[in-house]
Scaffold this motif. Structure first.
Motif, short mmCIF file in Angstrom:
data_model
loop_
_atom_site.label_atom_id
_atom_site.label_comp_id
_atom_site.label_asym_id
_atom_site.label_seq_id
_atom_site.Cartn_x
_atom_site.Cartn_y
_atom_site.Cartn_z
N ARG A 121 0.86 -1.18 0.00
CA ARG A 121 0.00 0.00 0.00
C ARG A 121 0.90 1.23 0.00
N LYS A 122 0.34 2.36 -0.44
CA LYS A 122 1.13 3.60 -0.55
C LYS A 122 1.30 4.31 0.78
N GLN A 123 0.27 4.21 1.64
CA GLN A 123 0.39 4.86 2.95
C GLN A 123 -0.40 4.08 3.99
N ILE A 124 0.01 4.22 5.25
CA ILE A 124 -0.65 3.56 6.36
C ILE A 124 -2.12 4.00 6.36
N GLY A 125 -2.99 3.04 6.54
CA GLY A 125 -4.43 3.32 6.54
C GLY A 125 -5.10 2.96 5.24
N ASP A 126 -4.33 2.93 4.14
CA ASP A 126 -4.89 2.47 2.87
C ASP A 126 -5.13 0.97 2.96
N PRO A 127 -6.07 0.44 2.17
CA PRO A 127 -6.23 -1.02 2.13
C PRO A 127 -5.01 -1.65 1.44
N PHE A 128 -4.70 -2.86 1.83
CA PHE A 128 -3.62 -3.59 1.17
C PHE A 128 -4.09 -4.12 -0.18
N ILE A 129 -3.16 -4.16 -1.13
CA ILE A 129 -3.38 -4.69 -2.48
C ILE A 129 -2.36 -5.82 -2.69
N ALA A 130 -2.79 -6.93 -3.28
CA ALA A 130 -1.90 -8.07 -3.50
C ALA A 130 -0.94 -7.80 -4.65
N THR A 131 0.35 -8.00 -4.38
CA THR A 131 1.37 -7.91 -5.42
C THR A 131 1.88 -9.29 -5.82
N HIS A 132 1.64 -10.27 -4.95
CA HIS A 132 2.02 -11.66 -5.24
C HIS A 132 1.07 -12.58 -4.49
N THR A 133 0.64 -13.65 -5.14
CA THR A 133 -0.13 -14.69 -4.47
C THR A 133 0.43 -16.06 -4.82
N HIS A 134 0.35 -16.94 -3.86
CA HIS A 134 0.67 -18.35 -4.07
C HIS A 134 -0.39 -19.13 -3.33
N MET A 135 -1.24 -19.78 -4.09
CA MET A 135 -2.32 -20.59 -3.54
C MET A 135 -2.08 -22.04 -3.92
N SER A 136 -2.21 -22.93 -2.95
CA SER A 136 -2.00 -24.34 -3.25
C SER A 136 -2.94 -25.19 -2.42
N LEU A 137 -3.33 -26.30 -3.02
CA LEU A 137 -4.19 -27.27 -2.35
C LEU A 137 -3.35 -28.12 -1.40
N PHE A 138 -3.99 -28.62 -0.34
CA PHE A 138 -3.30 -29.56 0.53
C PHE A 138 -3.05 -30.86 -0.23
N ARG A 139 -1.99 -31.57 0.13
CA ARG A 139 -1.66 -32.83 -0.51
C ARG A 139 -2.84 -33.79 -0.47
N GLY A 140 -3.03 -34.48 -1.58
CA GLY A 140 -4.10 -35.46 -1.67
C GLY A 140 -5.44 -34.89 -2.10
N THR A 141 -5.53 -33.58 -2.24
CA THR A 141 -6.78 -32.95 -2.68
C THR A 141 -6.83 -32.95 -4.20
N PRO A 142 -7.92 -33.39 -4.80
CA PRO A 142 -8.00 -33.36 -6.27
C PRO A 142 -7.77 -31.94 -6.80
N GLU A 143 -6.97 -31.84 -7.86
CA GLU A 143 -6.64 -30.53 -8.43
C GLU A 143 -7.82 -29.87 -9.11
N ARG A 144 -8.70 -30.66 -9.68
CA ARG A 144 -9.83 -30.09 -10.42
C ARG A 144 -11.13 -30.30 -9.67
N SER A 145 -11.99 -29.30 -9.81
CA SER A 145 -13.37 -29.40 -9.36
C SER A 145 -14.23 -29.22 -10.60
N TYR A 146 -15.35 -29.90 -10.65
CA TYR A 146 -16.17 -29.91 -11.85
C TYR A 146 -17.56 -29.31 -11.64
N GLY A 147 -17.71 -28.51 -10.58
CA GLY A 147 -18.98 -27.84 -10.37
C GLY A 147 -19.19 -26.79 -11.47
N ASN A 148 -20.41 -26.34 -11.60
CA ASN A 148 -20.74 -25.33 -12.61
C ASN A 148 -21.62 -24.26 -11.95
N PHE A 149 -20.96 -23.30 -11.28
CA PHE A 149 -21.68 -22.29 -10.51
C PHE A 149 -21.42 -20.88 -11.01
N GLY A 150 -20.67 -20.74 -12.07
CA GLY A 150 -20.30 -19.41 -12.57
C GLY A 150 -21.24 -18.97 -13.59
#
Length: 150
Positions: A121-150
């Motif tokens: 963020r540019k100054q204290i009090g501003d909301p934070f903005i993501a500059t990097h993300t790393h999201m990962s599933l726990f081991r053993g969780t299927p990588e794909r989901s096949y729902g249709n909710f979008g």
């Protein structure tokens, strides 16, 4: 030697707010609404693309392959951890999520994972903005989901 300082309560609240906002947009399959909490030039790792630069690419390659196929995406907001820089303009947030995934036959499965995000963020009090993300599933969780909710 200890290097981490206690996180100011306002900064911890801002980090939690970022995670809560992401979860809401994911549940609502609201790509447009999520864009402002990510830097345009963000860098990310994800399930479907190893390395991506740019919010548009993250949306195309990651968000649109996941958000509409899962339900009930949520973080435990009481278990979020953060590291905040001395000037309070950069933070690293870490959280575990839960969600419902779906097999091709429609059966539901638990779809837990974790997120590490770098926030700025540019100054204290501003909301934070993501500059990097790393999201990962726990081991053993299927990588794909096949729902249709979008």
């Amino acid at each position: 030697m200890k290097l981490l300082s206690p996180v100011h309560p306002d900064d911890m609240s801002a980090v939690r707010t970022w995670f809560e906002t992401l979860a809401k947009h994911c549940r609502d399959v609201d790509y447009e609404g999520a864009r402002p909490i990510f830097a345009e030039d963000m860098i990310a790792f994800g399930t479907f693309t190893d390395f991506m630069t740019g919010r548009d690419l993250a949306e195309e390659k990651q968000w649109r392959n996941v958000w509409g196929t899962i339900r009930n995406f949520r973080y435990d907001l009481n278990k979020i951890e953060a590291i905040v820089s001395a000037d309070r303009l950069t933070a690293i947030g870490m959280a575990v999520w839960q969600s419902d995934g779906f097999h091709p036959n429609g059966d539901r499965f638990d779809r837990p994972g974790r997120t590490t995000v770098t926030l700025g963020r540019k100054q204290i009090g501003d909301p934070f903005i993501a500059t990097h993300t790393h999201m990962s599933l726990f081991r053993g969780t299927p990588e794909r989901s096949y729902g249709n909710f979008g």
